[in-house]
Design a protein around this motif. Structure first.
Motif, PDB file in Angstrom:
ATOM      1  N   ILE A  26       0.843  -1.205   0.000  1.00  0.00           N
ATOM      2  CA  ILE A  26       0.000   0.000   0.000  1.00  0.00           C
ATOM      3  C   ILE A  26       0.877   1.253   0.000  1.00  0.00           C
ATOM      4  O   ILE A  26       2.032   1.221   0.454  1.00  0.00           O
ATOM      5  CB  ILE A  26      -0.947   0.065   1.231  1.00  0.00           C
ATOM      6  N   ALA A  27       0.293   2.355  -0.518  1.00  0.00           N
ATOM      7  CA  ALA A  27       0.981   3.647  -0.504  1.00  0.00           C
ATOM      8  C   ALA A  27       0.117   4.626   0.280  1.00  0.00           C
ATOM      9  O   ALA A  27      -1.105   4.654   0.144  1.00  0.00           O
ATOM     10  CB  ALA A  27       1.185   4.153  -1.935  1.00  0.00           C
ATOM     11  N   PHE A  28       0.787   5.435   1.131  1.00  0.00           N
ATOM     12  CA  PHE A  28       0.067   6.451   1.913  1.00  0.00           C
ATOM     13  C   PHE A  28       0.968   7.652   2.141  1.00  0.00           C
ATOM     14  O   PHE A  28       2.114   7.680   1.655  1.00  0.00           O
ATOM     15  CB  PHE A  28      -0.444   5.868   3.244  1.00  0.00           C
ATOM     16  N   ARG A  29       0.427   8.657   2.890  1.00  0.00           N
ATOM     17  CA  ARG A  29       1.230   9.829   3.236  1.00  0.00           C
ATOM     18  C   ARG A  29       1.989   9.541   4.526  1.00  0.00           C
ATOM     19  O   ARG A  29       1.362   9.193   5.543  1.00  0.00           O
ATOM     20  CB  ARG A  29       0.325  11.040   3.439  1.00  0.00           C
ATOM     21  N   PHE A  30       3.278   9.744   4.525  1.00  0.00           N
ATOM     22  CA  PHE A  30       4.075   9.447   5.720  1.00  0.00           C
ATOM     23  C   PHE A  30       3.631  10.306   6.909  1.00  0.00           C
ATOM     24  O   PHE A  30       3.686   9.860   8.067  1.00  0.00           O
ATOM     25  CB  PHE A  30       5.568   9.648   5.437  1.00  0.00           C
ATOM     26  N   CYS A  31       3.135  11.535   6.646  1.00  0.00           N
ATOM     27  CA  CYS A  31       2.725  12.412   7.762  1.00  0.00           C
ATOM     28  C   CYS A  31       1.598  11.767   8.571  1.00  0.00           C
ATOM     29  O   CYS A  31       1.546  11.906   9.803  1.00  0.00           O
ATOM     30  CB  CYS A  31       2.352  13.815   7.276  1.00  0.00           C
TER      31      CYS A  31
ATOM     32  N   THR B 104      -1.064   7.107  12.939  1.00  0.00           N
ATOM     33  CA  THR B 104      -2.026   6.267  12.218  1.00  0.00           C
ATOM     34  C   THR B 104      -1.388   4.923  11.834  1.00  0.00           C
ATOM     35  O   THR B 104      -0.270   4.892  11.315  1.00  0.00           O
ATOM     36  CB  THR B 104      -2.488   6.975  10.926  1.00  0.00           C
ATOM     37  N   ARG B 105      -2.110   3.817  12.125  1.00  0.00           N
ATOM     38  CA  ARG B 105      -1.635   2.494  11.705  1.00  0.00           C
ATOM     39  C   ARG B 105      -2.649   1.787  10.813  1.00  0.00           C
ATOM     40  O   ARG B 105      -2.349   0.807  10.171  1.00  0.00           O
ATOM     41  CB  ARG B 105      -1.310   1.616  12.928  1.00  0.00           C
ATOM     42  N   THR B 106      -3.903   2.245  10.812  1.00  0.00           N
ATOM     43  CA  THR B 106      -4.899   1.640   9.921  1.00  0.00           C
ATOM     44  C   THR B 106      -5.302   2.682   8.878  1.00  0.00           C
ATOM     45  O   THR B 106      -5.556   3.846   9.195  1.00  0.00           O
ATOM     46  CB  THR B 106      -6.162   1.191  10.705  1.00  0.00           C
ATOM     47  N   PHE B 107      -5.305   2.203   7.641  1.00  0.00           N
ATOM     48  CA  PHE B 107      -5.565   3.098   6.513  1.00  0.00           C
ATOM     49  C   PHE B 107      -6.721   2.547   5.690  1.00  0.00           C
ATOM     50  O   PHE B 107      -6.762   1.348   5.401  1.00  0.00           O
ATOM     51  CB  PHE B 107      -4.312   3.202   5.628  1.00  0.00           C
TER      52      PHE B 107
ATOM     53  N   ILE C 268      -4.917  10.383  -3.514  1.00  0.00           N
ATOM     54  CA  ILE C 268      -5.557  10.308  -2.200  1.00  0.00           C
ATOM     55  C   ILE C 268      -5.950  11.743  -1.818  1.00  0.00           C
ATOM     56  O   ILE C 268      -5.105  12.635  -1.898  1.00  0.00           O
ATOM     57  CB  ILE C 268      -4.552   9.771  -1.160  1.00  0.00           C
ATOM     58  N   THR C 269      -7.183  11.948  -1.421  1.00  0.00           N
ATOM     59  CA  THR C 269      -7.618  13.333  -1.118  1.00  0.00           C
ATOM     60  C   THR C 269      -8.010  13.483   0.343  1.00  0.00           C
ATOM     61  O   THR C 269      -8.465  14.543   0.760  1.00  0.00           O
ATOM     62  CB  THR C 269      -8.809  13.729  -2.013  1.00  0.00           C
ATOM     63  N   GLN C 270      -7.873  12.422   1.144  1.00  0.00           N
ATOM     64  CA  GLN C 270      -8.254  12.564   2.552  1.00  0.00           C
ATOM     65  C   GLN C 270      -7.174  11.983   3.465  1.00  0.00           C
ATOM     66  O   GLN C 270      -6.294  11.245   3.014  1.00  0.00           O
ATOM     67  CB  GLN C 270      -9.574  11.844   2.806  1.00  0.00           C
ATOM     68  N   GLU C 271      -7.260  12.301   4.735  1.00  0.00           N
ATOM     69  CA  GLU C 271      -6.302  11.800   5.722  1.00  0.00           C
ATOM     70  C   GLU C 271      -6.483  10.307   5.943  1.00  0.00           C
ATOM     71  O   GLU C 271      -7.572   9.768   5.756  1.00  0.00           O
ATOM     72  CB  GLU C 271      -6.508  12.505   7.065  1.00  0.00           C
ATOM     73  N   ASN C 272      -5.401   9.630   6.391  1.00  0.00           N
ATOM     74  CA  ASN C 272      -5.441   8.232   6.831  1.00  0.00           C
ATOM     75  C   ASN C 272      -6.031   7.287   5.786  1.00  0.00           C
ATOM     76  O   ASN C 272      -6.714   6.334   6.116  1.00  0.00           O
ATOM     77  CB  ASN C 272      -6.225   8.103   8.139  1.00  0.00           C
ATOM     78  N   ALA C 273      -5.753   7.615   4.543  1.00  0.00           N
ATOM     79  CA  ALA C 273      -6.207   6.743   3.458  1.00  0.00           C
ATOM     80  C   ALA C 273      -4.988   6.217   2.701  1.00  0.00           C
ATOM     81  O   ALA C 273      -3.877   6.746   2.844  1.00  0.00           O
ATOM     82  CB  ALA C 273      -7.126   7.506   2.518  1.00  0.00           C
ATOM     83  N   CYS C 274      -5.192   5.162   1.962  1.00  0.00           N
ATOM     84  CA  CYS C 274      -4.102   4.578   1.171  1.00  0.00           C
ATOM     85  C   CYS C 274      -4.700   3.958  -0.080  1.00  0.00           C
ATOM     86  O   CYS C 274      -5.912   3.891  -0.248  1.00  0.00           O
ATOM     87  CB  CYS C 274      -3.351   3.513   1.962  1.00  0.00           C
ATOM     88  N   MET C 275      -3.805   3.507  -0.961  1.00  0.00           N
ATOM     89  CA  MET C 275      -4.236   2.686  -2.093  1.00  0.00           C
ATOM     90  C   MET C 275      -3.359   1.440  -2.083  1.00  0.00           C
ATOM     91  O   MET C 275      -2.223   1.482  -1.614  1.00  0.00           O
ATOM     92  CB  MET C 275      -4.036   3.444  -3.396  1.00  0.00           C
TER      93      MET C 275
ATOM     94  N   PRO D 297       1.708   7.939  -7.028  1.00  0.00           N
ATOM     95  CA  PRO D 297       0.950   9.191  -7.185  1.00  0.00           C
ATOM     96  C   PRO D 297       1.591  10.313  -6.360  1.00  0.00           C
ATOM     97  O   PRO D 297       2.225  10.052  -5.324  1.00  0.00           O
ATOM     98  CB  PRO D 297      -0.427   8.826  -6.637  1.00  0.00           C
ATOM     99  N   ALA D 298       1.373  11.546  -6.783  1.00  0.00           N
ATOM    100  CA  ALA D 298       1.992  12.701  -6.114  1.00  0.00           C
ATOM    101  C   ALA D 298       1.452  12.900  -4.696  1.00  0.00           C
ATOM    102  O   ALA D 298       2.131  13.458  -3.831  1.00  0.00           O
ATOM    103  CB  ALA D 298       1.752  13.960  -6.945  1.00  0.00           C
ATOM    104  N   SER D 299       0.226  12.425  -4.432  1.00  0.00           N
ATOM    105  CA  SER D 299      -0.406  12.662  -3.133  1.00  0.00           C
ATOM    106  C   SER D 299       0.067  11.705  -2.038  1.00  0.00           C
ATOM    107  O   SER D 299      -0.317  11.849  -0.887  1.00  0.00           O
ATOM    108  CB  SER D 299      -1.928  12.553  -3.284  1.00  0.00           C
TER     109      SER D 299
END
Lengths: 401, 401
Positions: B54-59, B65-68, B83-90, B99-101
């Motif tokens: 999975i890919a997410f925002r490191f911040c 956050t541990r569940t996405f 990704i346009t929201q917090e604590n989300a991933c793909m 992706p840039a996000s």
């Protein structure tokens, strides 16, 4: 997960033989000779003159004769002239068949010739000199090249000499090289920002060309049904399938699943090595072998050189590849519990020792390093630290000019 | 008569260049690259995911956050999801464009996935991990292969990767290989007892094939007029003439005389060496070079490897050939005041040092040895005795499998 030596051993147990075919000797270069090559006549086929000059009977010279009546000239390719009188000679040329009536040749440099008479100017004349005797190198029907060796230029020349217009050589397996992945486009296409060009197949094809293997190329999209259909067809049609990509943990990595559904027995999956860890190897009931290599070009190329080519080498009946060793030119560390294949440049020291200089760049996955590298140096799994001067096994992959 | 190093020097002064041609990249293997090869895009061309997961925002992770929430799946080759929201991933696959996000990838092995939610099971996560950054290996328009190197499989693969469907390579000289001598018959013919088959031309042709040179073959009878006519035609039509035979002291050795009549300037005749002493070398006013080699196959092959191939190597712009050295495996004596080229087998010691074992057979003229030999070891003219363990220059001629 298996070790490098386990993987090697499992693959070597699948060494096969693909039969023999006849090819015109001029097309046999780089193939493997399947039967001993023998002379059709002795080598040389006749007492062959090795200097231009005159030929006479040594008994005349031994009795003190120094001037010889010239009875004629025999060129290379002429039927032998014969001498029927004492103190006579013929002029004779390099490559000519020495007539039975004479036994000794004196070269022009040691003669004076005037008015049809040759005078020998030297005292040191040995009976039979300047003659390469019939059968001195090989007898008739003697082996001049053993089976199970590579056909080299010298062997092509020897085939010509003994009249072998065709040579029996080992057949090569029918190979298909398959790339996978929807991110790949053709070389002539302009990729979208999230695509790359198909390069692995061309890398593999070029590497096989040195072994005279001409693989077919095939690309599979990340589609389960197509992957299954095409792999089924390939298993029936080819003796070796060389896949790149599609064998990791990804959702669209259908290859291992499909292969097992198609009755390809998995012989191992994953090797304790870097690069090339996801390597998958299996065998179909019909004998077809599947080398499913990781998709990174460096991983593909390492697995090809370290596993596939030695298998091919053995499958065409060549004796075990000579091991090559090189001394590490700088200290090197690799802590993970994996065998590491380091890209290196090779050069000879003036003591004839191979030196291996690491080309690290951006690590084992950096494809652009591979253009500059000559070989992979194998750093054993058991150790972390390797010191300058240490001698290690090396897998060279560059053609030598 | 010149020394070996004089002969080498005189030949190297005649190094030429034959221009550049474009060839499809798949046919460039073994040719010499004529211009630097550059990237058309950075390498990698995008931030390339190197693990399935999975890919997410490191911040988000840094905030605890541990569940996405899984918002979708991006395969390799797909346009990037964002990704346009917090604590989300793909979910994202190896080879995909990050992706840039998002900025960080965690592999499946370190996750638990249930009901559309991914839980990260490890604490050690580094920002940017499992991503091969755009341009990390090479920038756009950066050189990935310098001109004047051999096109290897890795270079073919790199050409594919950067979209170079054609490669500029050095043109090879047009070469004719000419055999001479009335004692020679064709390979398919049965020779009379005083004839032999034509083998030298095939030996030479096969040796040149490794360098992609495809020479024409021609045979000349021992006839002055024909020799002159044909050599005149060849001097106009070819850039290099490789002759074998016809250059000794014999009455029908017309070659040197005819060459001089045809305005080929003799640059040397005879080299202080064995085998190959009668070697004649010259240059026509139009630039055509004539390598007139002795007719014995071993002499022909030695001169080809020791003189012609290094000239060819330089003429296609390759850097000076790396010198190869080997240790003599047994004592050897050669009293005459000539450089001796000893046929040897090569093998590596387990210290990575090349060992050269002499294959003497019936001396330097024994063609049947050549099939077994790997190289010529060069024993300098100044000395008679060579000792076991001594390191000397060696000229390898076998293809390495």
């Amino acid at each position: 997960m298996v070790t490098v030596s386990d993987a090697e051993h499992i693959i070597q147990q699948q060494v096969s033989a693909y039969g023999v075919e006849q090819v015109p000797f001029e097309q046999a270069l780089g193939r493997v000779l399947a039967q001993d090559l023998r002379t059709d006549r002795p080598l040389p086929p006749y007492d062959r003159v090795t200097m231009d000059g005159i030929a006479f009977r040594f008994c005349d010279f031994a009795r003190g004769t120094r001037t010889f009546q010239i009875m004629g000239t025999q060129a290379a390719g002429d039927a032998p002239l014969e001498i029927t009188q004492e103190n006579a000679c013929m002029e004779i040329m390099t490559g000519a068949a020495l007539p039975a009536s004479v036994d000794t040749v004196v070269r022009y440099e040691d003669l004076e010739i005037e008015n049809g008479v040759a005078t020998v100017l030297v005292e040191q004349v040995r009976k039979g000199q300047n003659v390469h005797r019939q059968g001195q190198d090989k007898q008739q029907n003697e082996v001049v090249a053993l089976a199970n060796q590579l056909v080299t230029p010298a062997l092509v020349g020897m085939a010509a000499a003994v009249g072998a217009t065709e040579l029996p050589v080992k057949k090569l397996p029918k190979v298909v090289v398959i790339s996978t992945g929807d991110e790949l486009v053709e070389v002539h296409q302009t990729p979208a920002p999230f695509q790359i060009r198909r390069s692995n197949s061309y890398l593999v094809k070029a590497a096989l060309q040195a072994y005279q293997v001409e693989p077919d190329l095939l690309h599979l999209p990340d589609d389960l049904a197509t992957t299954k259909d095409q792999l089924q067809r390939c298993l029936a049609q080819y003796e070796v399938i060389l896949l790149s990509g599609g064998i990791s943990m990804g959702k669209f990595d259908y290859v291992p699943q499909v292969l097992e559904e198609l009755q390809v027995q998995k012989l191992f999956q994953k090797v304790r090595q870097k690069p090339g860890k996801p390597f998958w190897f299996g065998r179909h009931g019909n004998g077809a072998l599947v080398f499913a290599l990781p998709g990174n070009p460096v991983s593909t190329f390492l697995c090809l050189n370290r596993y596939f080519l030695p298998w091919l080498h053995a499958s065409v009946g060549l004796p075990t590849k000579q091991e090559v060793f090189a001394a590490l030119a700088t200290d090197f560390r690799f802590p993970p519990d994996l065998t590491y294949f380091l890209q290196v440049r090779l050069q000879y020291s003036d003591q004839g020792q191979l030196l291996a200089t690491p080309l690290e760049g951006n690590g084992s996955g950096d494809f652009s390093n591979l253009v500059e590298a000559d070989a992979f140096l194998e750093l054993p799994q058991e150790r972390d630290r390797f010191e300058k001067g240490e001698v290690l096994r090396v897998w060279p992959f560059k053609t030598i000019w």
